[in-house]
Design a protein around this motif. Sequence first.
Motif, PDB file in Angstrom:
ATOM      1  N   GLY A   1       6.398 -76.879   2.310  1.00 54.02           N
ATOM      2  CA  GLY A   1       7.629 -77.476   2.789  1.00 54.02           C
ATOM      3  C   GLY A   1       8.841 -76.736   2.258  1.00 54.02           C
ATOM      4  O   GLY A   1       8.721 -75.751   1.532  1.00 54.02           O
ATOM      5  N   TYR A   2      10.016 -77.251   2.613  1.00 51.98           N
ATOM      6  CA  TYR A   2      11.270 -76.600   2.235  1.00 51.98           C
ATOM      7  C   TYR A   2      12.251 -77.620   1.645  1.00 51.98           C
ATOM      8  O   TYR A   2      13.438 -77.584   1.930  1.00 51.98           O
ATOM      9  N   GLY A   3      11.731 -78.522   0.819  1.00 55.63           N
ATOM     10  CA  GLY A   3      12.571 -79.511   0.166  1.00 55.63           C
ATOM     11  C   GLY A   3      12.337 -80.912   0.713  1.00 55.63           C
ATOM     12  O   GLY A   3      11.919 -81.090   1.863  1.00 55.63           O
ATOM     13  N   GLY A   4      12.612 -81.906  -0.140  1.00 60.14           N
ATOM     14  CA  GLY A   4      12.318 -83.284   0.211  1.00 60.14           C
ATOM     15  C   GLY A   4      13.092 -83.807   1.396  1.00 60.14           C
ATOM     16  O   GLY A   4      12.551 -84.546   2.227  1.00 60.14           O
ATOM     17  N   SER A   5      14.375 -83.451   1.508  1.00 59.48           N
ATOM     18  CA  SER A   5      15.193 -83.937   2.612  1.00 59.48           C
ATOM     19  C   SER A   5      14.686 -83.419   3.948  1.00 59.48           C
ATOM     20  O   SER A   5      14.529 -84.182   4.908  1.00 59.48           O
ATOM     21  N   ARG A   6      14.395 -82.136   4.010  1.00 58.36           N
ATOM     22  CA  ARG A   6      13.883 -81.560   5.243  1.00 58.36           C
ATOM     23  C   ARG A   6      12.493 -82.128   5.569  1.00 58.36           C
ATOM     24  O   ARG A   6      12.200 -82.423   6.736  1.00 58.36           O
ATOM     25  N   THR A   7      11.656 -82.291   4.547  1.00 51.87           N
ATOM     26  CA  THR A   7      10.330 -82.854   4.775  1.00 51.87           C
ATOM     27  C   THR A   7      10.433 -84.259   5.352  1.00 51.87           C
ATOM     28  O   THR A   7       9.708 -84.614   6.290  1.00 51.87           O
ATOM     29  N   ALA A   8      11.329 -85.084   4.801  1.00 51.20           N
ATOM     30  CA  ALA A   8      11.515 -86.436   5.317  1.00 51.20           C
ATOM     31  C   ALA A   8      11.889 -86.407   6.789  1.00 51.20           C
ATOM     32  O   ALA A   8      11.342 -87.155   7.608  1.00 51.20           O
ATOM     33  N   ASN A   9      12.819 -85.538   7.150  1.00 48.70           N
ATOM     34  CA  ASN A   9      13.245 -85.436   8.550  1.00 48.70           C
ATOM     35  C   ASN A   9      12.109 -84.970   9.444  1.00 48.70           C
ATOM     36  O   ASN A   9      11.933 -85.477  10.569  1.00 48.70           O
ATOM     37  N   GLU A  10      11.317 -84.020   8.958  1.00 52.65           N
ATOM     38  CA  GLU A  10      10.231 -83.484   9.781  1.00 52.65           C
ATOM     39  C   GLU A  10       9.126 -84.517  10.002  1.00 52.65           C
ATOM     40  O   GLU A  10       8.550 -84.585  11.093  1.00 52.65           O
ATOM     41  N   VAL A  11       8.841 -85.316   8.983  1.00 48.69           N
ATOM     42  CA  VAL A  11       7.860 -86.380   9.170  1.00 48.69           C
ATOM     43  C   VAL A  11       8.417 -87.434  10.125  1.00 48.69           C
ATOM     44  O   VAL A  11       7.722 -87.907  11.040  1.00 48.69           O
ATOM     45  N   ASP A  12       9.660 -87.806   9.948  1.00 48.29           N
ATOM     46  CA  ASP A  12      10.267 -88.822  10.804  1.00 48.29           C
ATOM     47  C   ASP A  12      10.306 -88.377  12.270  1.00 48.29           C
ATOM     48  O   ASP A  12      10.177 -89.203  13.184  1.00 48.29           O
ATOM     49  N   GLN A  13      10.464 -87.081  12.493  1.00 45.45           N
ATOM     50  CA  GLN A  13      10.519 -86.549  13.848  1.00 45.45           C
ATOM     51  C   GLN A  13       9.139 -86.281  14.449  1.00 45.45           C
ATOM     52  O   GLN A  13       9.022 -85.833  15.579  1.00 45.45           O
ATOM     53  N   GLY A  14       8.086 -86.570  13.703  1.00 47.32           N
ATOM     54  CA  GLY A  14       6.737 -86.414  14.212  1.00 47.32           C
ATOM     55  C   GLY A  14       6.158 -85.024  14.088  1.00 47.32           C
ATOM     56  O   GLY A  14       5.073 -84.750  14.622  1.00 47.32           O
ATOM     57  N   MET A  15       6.821 -84.136  13.337  1.00 46.79           N
ATOM     58  CA  MET A  15       6.301 -82.786  13.148  1.00 46.79           C
ATOM     59  C   MET A  15       5.110 -82.779  12.189  1.00 46.79           C
ATOM     60  O   MET A  15       4.271 -81.875  12.248  1.00 46.79           O
ATOM     61  N   PHE A  16       5.048 -83.755  11.290  1.00 53.98           N
ATOM     62  CA  PHE A  16       3.947 -83.911  10.345  1.00 53.98           C
ATOM     63  C   PHE A  16       3.568 -85.384  10.289  1.00 53.98           C
ATOM     64  O   PHE A  16       4.420 -86.255  10.449  1.00 53.98           O
ATOM     65  N   THR A  17       2.302 -85.659  10.017  1.00 51.46           N
ATOM     66  CA  THR A  17       1.835 -87.042   9.919  1.00 51.46           C
ATOM     67  C   THR A  17       2.227 -87.664   8.588  1.00 51.46           C
ATOM     68  O   THR A  17       2.629 -88.830   8.532  1.00 51.46           O
ATOM     69  N   ILE A  18       2.073 -86.898   7.515  1.00 57.24           N
ATOM     70  CA  ILE A  18       2.309 -87.386   6.155  1.00 57.24           C
ATOM     71  C   ILE A  18       3.126 -86.338   5.409  1.00 57.24           C
ATOM     72  O   ILE A  18       2.960 -85.137   5.625  1.00 57.24           O
TER      73      ILE A  18
ATOM     74  N   TYR B   1       5.127 -85.377   1.372  1.00 54.11           N
ATOM     75  CA  TYR B   1       5.373 -85.647  -0.053  1.00 54.11           C
ATOM     76  C   TYR B   1       6.890 -85.832  -0.175  1.00 54.11           C
ATOM     77  O   TYR B   1       7.655 -84.866  -0.122  1.00 54.11           O
ATOM     78  N   VAL B   2       7.322 -87.089  -0.289  1.00 55.15           N
ATOM     79  CA  VAL B   2       8.744 -87.411  -0.187  1.00 55.15           C
ATOM     80  C   VAL B   2       9.102 -88.433  -1.257  1.00 55.15           C
ATOM     81  O   VAL B   2       8.299 -89.310  -1.587  1.00 55.15           O
ATOM     82  N   ASP B   3      10.332 -88.348  -1.783  1.00 57.45           N
ATOM     83  CA  ASP B   3      10.777 -89.299  -2.786  1.00 57.45           C
ATOM     84  C   ASP B   3      11.453 -90.508  -2.125  1.00 57.45           C
ATOM     85  O   ASP B   3      11.859 -90.447  -0.957  1.00 57.45           O
ATOM     86  N   PRO B   4      11.574 -91.629  -2.859  1.00 59.29           N
ATOM     87  CA  PRO B   4      12.166 -92.838  -2.263  1.00 59.29           C
ATOM     88  C   PRO B   4      13.625 -92.677  -1.876  1.00 59.29           C
ATOM     89  O   PRO B   4      14.123 -93.422  -1.024  1.00 59.29           O
ATOM     90  N   ILE B   5      14.317 -91.728  -2.500  1.00 61.57           N
ATOM     91  CA  ILE B   5      15.702 -91.478  -2.115  1.00 61.57           C
ATOM     92  C   ILE B   5      15.777 -91.100  -0.647  1.00 61.57           C
ATOM     93  O   ILE B   5      16.545 -91.675   0.142  1.00 61.57           O
ATOM     94  N   ASN B   6      14.976 -90.119  -0.264  1.00 57.88           N
ATOM     95  CA  ASN B   6      15.026 -89.653   1.114  1.00 57.88           C
ATOM     96  C   ASN B   6      14.446 -90.671   2.089  1.00 57.88           C
ATOM     97  O   ASN B   6      14.844 -90.717   3.253  1.00 57.88           O
ATOM     98  N   VAL B   7      13.506 -91.505   1.618  1.00 59.72           N
ATOM     99  CA  VAL B   7      13.010 -92.587   2.467  1.00 59.72           C
ATOM    100  C   VAL B   7      14.142 -93.583   2.736  1.00 59.72           C
ATOM    101  O   VAL B   7      14.368 -93.996   3.882  1.00 59.72           O
ATOM    102  N   ALA B   8      14.876 -93.966   1.684  1.00 62.03           N
ATOM    103  CA  ALA B   8      15.967 -94.925   1.844  1.00 62.03           C
ATOM    104  C   ALA B   8      17.069 -94.374   2.746  1.00 62.03           C
ATOM    105  O   ALA B   8      17.562 -95.077   3.644  1.00 62.03           O
TER     106      ALA B   8
ATOM    107  N   GLY C   1       5.971 -89.732  -3.344  1.00 57.13           N
ATOM    108  CA  GLY C   1       4.636 -90.195  -2.997  1.00 57.13           C
ATOM    109  C   GLY C   1       4.311 -89.792  -1.575  1.00 57.13           C
ATOM    110  O   GLY C   1       5.018 -88.996  -0.951  1.00 57.13           O
ATOM    111  N   PHE C   2       3.244 -90.343  -1.054  1.00 65.86           N
ATOM    112  CA  PHE C   2       2.843 -90.087   0.332  1.00 65.86           C
ATOM    113  C   PHE C   2       3.684 -90.947   1.267  1.00 65.86           C
ATOM    114  O   PHE C   2       3.830 -92.158   1.046  1.00 65.86           O
ATOM    115  N   VAL C   3       4.197 -90.328   2.332  1.00 68.80           N
ATOM    116  CA  VAL C   3       5.093 -91.007   3.261  1.00 68.80           C
ATOM    117  C   VAL C   3       4.631 -90.784   4.693  1.00 68.80           C
ATOM    118  O   VAL C   3       4.155 -89.700   5.044  1.00 68.80           O
TER     119      VAL C   3
END
Length: 331
Positions: free
Chosen positions: A67-84, A86-93, A223-225
Amino acid sequence: MHNRGRRPRIVVAAAALAAFVAGPAGAAEEISFNMAWLPQGSVAGPIIAEAKGWFDEAGLDVTLSRGYGGSRTANEVDQGMFTIGYVDPINVALNRQNGGSLRMIGVINGVWPAGVCYVKKESGDQRDIDGIIGLKMGGGAASPVHNILPAWLEMNGRERDAISLLRLEPAVVDASLLEGRIDLAECWRASNRAVLQKIARDAGKEVGWIEYSDHGLDAYGSGFVATEASIAEKPEALSAFLEASYRGYEFAMAEPDAAADILVAAYPSLDREITLQQIKELASLLSPSGTIETTFDADRIGATHDLMVKAFDLKPEAVKPDQLFTNALAK
């Protein structure tokens, strides 16, 4: 060993749900996992599960990707690019406050893994919070340190601006610390702390640190998101992925040297010394109570939510604690 060197698409497996088979004609269920950064000790569980063949046993066809950082990973999972991811609760919130649908489905960092690092002036130079007040700290432009540090200082009775914060390119933070251009830098267990310590040793220096979690910061780390849609549509597959990954983490804690060998065999560019240290540091994150914690504690969920509110101006009415986490998929 099962396909350890195959990249970038790695077919992997886990044992606990061996009877689970999804898709037409018994086809394996596809799961993609974003590691949020380069392969390292913090994501040893899924990597070991791949190497051991545990995902395949559960009927999963898993792709592991850097990956390329937690913020980008959160966006990519949310957009359906990845199923799961590794993201922190900050970016989830922040994702949910902005209309996203991420939810943490499994614990990895049972305590906040970051701390404030400094270069020791002499042997035995172990500082407390007052020993770093008035100094200059650097962090990546998008690093959570710019929000977490002021909130942490405040919860410890210090002024929010008692440490000056500089926004730097992430790639130069560690070098800037060792070269004395900044006094402090944030470092993470099972991640860049081991890297920083090795670079410091090679330069004849020693790194010390203060743990946020030792001074009032009681919050979950990454954790796993997954998205709400994935949780609803493929709960068995997500549970199988989690169970295999935790089996990998259990192996890493029981046999850290063997685990380091597996990671280096899968990703030959890894430094084994650094990787082994990262894996050994996992124990304090995965099992702060002495056993691996796979489910979230309600009180600590609330404490994590409180931190998000204080540090990131999270609107409590927009994102409630139980929207950030679920224990429904972890065994």
